[in-house]
Design an enzyme around this catalytic site. Structure first.
Site, mmCIF file in Angstrom:
data_model
loop_
_atom_site.group_PDB
_atom_site.id
_atom_site.type_symbol
_atom_site.label_atom_id
_atom_site.label_comp_id
_atom_site.label_asym_id
_atom_site.label_seq_id
_atom_site.Cartn_x
_atom_site.Cartn_y
_atom_site.Cartn_z
ATOM 1 N N GLY A 7 0.810 -1.212 0.000
ATOM 2 C CA GLY A 7 0.000 0.000 0.000
ATOM 3 C C GLY A 7 0.839 1.256 0.000
ATOM 4 O O GLY A 7 0.518 2.230 0.691
ATOM 5 N N TYR A 50 -13.432 -1.878 11.669
ATOM 6 C CA TYR A 50 -12.040 -1.513 11.428
ATOM 7 C C TYR A 50 -11.240 -1.562 12.727
ATOM 8 O O TYR A 50 -10.116 -2.076 12.750
ATOM 9 C CB TYR A 50 -11.993 -0.106 10.828
ATOM 10 C CG TYR A 50 -10.604 0.478 10.677
ATOM 11 C CD1 TYR A 50 -9.789 0.106 9.619
ATOM 12 C CD2 TYR A 50 -10.123 1.415 11.585
ATOM 13 C CE1 TYR A 50 -8.519 0.653 9.468
ATOM 14 C CE2 TYR A 50 -8.858 1.963 11.448
ATOM 15 C CZ TYR A 50 -8.064 1.584 10.391
ATOM 16 O OH TYR A 50 -6.805 2.119 10.255
ATOM 17 N N ALA A 70 -10.498 -5.132 13.609
ATOM 18 C CA ALA A 70 -9.507 -5.712 12.706
ATOM 19 C C ALA A 70 -8.100 -5.245 13.060
ATOM 20 O O ALA A 70 -7.145 -6.041 13.050
ATOM 21 C CB ALA A 70 -9.840 -5.357 11.257
ATOM 22 N N LYS A 71 -7.945 -3.973 13.385
ATOM 23 C CA LYS A 71 -6.624 -3.465 13.742
ATOM 24 C C LYS A 71 -6.152 -4.041 15.074
ATOM 25 O O LYS A 71 -4.953 -4.261 15.277
ATOM 26 C CB LYS A 71 -6.646 -1.935 13.798
ATOM 27 C CG LYS A 71 -6.627 -1.279 12.428
ATOM 28 C CD LYS A 71 -5.395 -1.683 11.622
ATOM 29 C CE LYS A 71 -5.255 -0.924 10.317
ATOM 30 N NZ LYS A 71 -4.084 -1.375 9.533
ATOM 31 N N ILE A 92 -3.497 11.155 11.441
ATOM 32 C CA ILE A 92 -2.415 11.591 10.557
ATOM 33 C C ILE A 92 -3.006 12.363 9.378
ATOM 34 O O ILE A 92 -3.967 11.906 8.743
ATOM 35 C CB ILE A 92 -1.615 10.385 10.028
ATOM 36 C CG1 ILE A 92 -1.154 9.493 11.189
ATOM 37 C CG2 ILE A 92 -0.434 10.860 9.199
ATOM 38 C CD1 ILE A 92 -0.233 10.167 12.179
#
Length: 263
Positions: free
Chosen positions: A14, A154, A157-158, A187
């Site tokens: 990525g 999410y 999953a992280k 970020i």
């Protein structure tokens, strides 16, 4: 400081945009050859060109890591490239809360963030172990410790990514290969900047943009007093990738300005 990365080779999944592209660039600045990965040929080629301009070797490998067999193909290309540093950065996110999320959303979160990391790592590990030195670095997120109510799938999953990174570090004991996780906070990437612009247009975010003190206070208040930059994450990854971090193993390094655990 010389991170002693000259002559090493890395795969950053990525890395055709955003944080991944910045990680690729910083590793190249330290003399590391980089295999740039993405789904867009044009974007990946542009990043590879920028990486090569640092005087290192840069190549491109393409593919959607959620598609059958692609993660393994990418990892085999990395093996042939001589990769000793694997940065598992690829991972999509989507907004779903407990009321709106459906089984397919949870499945997509794990198929996008967990399984590609497992498949790329499993395929490349024999080469790293045979070499007797290597780095596996995963990217977590602030949601690991403080699950986001609008990103429940999410966040879960992280959290799994961090858990399996610790497990991998133990599995690799004595091989010379370490496994660590870097968890970014908020970020300011191009996609986040666009989100702020869209929400500001709809009166959903403070005026002034992502670097404004009011935005920091209302959106992601933290002791450092600013939002993160891709370079903050890349610097942490570069250090963990280096021989200087030989005694750091199985950790989750939070790069979030101190937001985790503070009011």
């Amino acid at each position: 400081m010389d991170l002693r990365l000259a002559g090493q080779s890395a795969l950053v999944t990525g890395s055709s945009s955003g944080i991944g592209a910045t990680i690729a660039g910083m590793l190249a600045d330290e003399g590391c050859d980089v295999l740039v990965h993405g789904r867009s040929a044009g974007s990946a080629a542009a990043v590879a060109e920028q990486v090569a301009a640092r005087g290192v070797r840069a190549e491109v490998v393409l593919g959607d890591l959620t598609e059958p067999g692609i993660a393994e193909q990418v990892a085999l290309t990395a093996r042939d490239f001589g990769v000793r540093i694997l940065v598992n950065n690829a991972g999509p996110f989507a907004e779903h809360d407990w009321e709106s999320s459906r089984p397919a959303d949870w499945r997509a979160a794990f198929e996008g963030n967990v399984l590609p990391t497992v498949r790329v790592s499993q395929t490349l590990l024999p080469s790293l172990r045979a070499h007797g030195w290597g780095r596996v670095i995963t990217i977590g997120g602030r949601a690991v410790r403080t699950p986001l109510p609008n990103m429940v799938a999410y966040s879960a999953a992280k959290a799994a990514v961090v858990n399996m990174t610790t497990s991998l570090a133990r599995h690799l004991a004595g091989t010379g290969v370490t496994a660590n996780c870097v968890s970014p906070g908020v970020i300011v990437t191009p996609s986040l900047s666009r989100m702020f612009e869209e929400r500001a247009a709809g009166d959903e975010a403070p005026e002034g943009g992502p670097d404004d003190a009011g935005t920091v206070a209302e959106y992601a208040s933290n002791p450092s007093g600013r939002l993160g930059r891709p370079e903050d994450v890349a610097a942490a990854v570069a250090y963990l990738a280096s021989p200087l971090a030989d005694y750091i193993n199985g950790i989750e390094l939070r790069v979030d300005g101190g937001i985790t655990g503070t009011p």
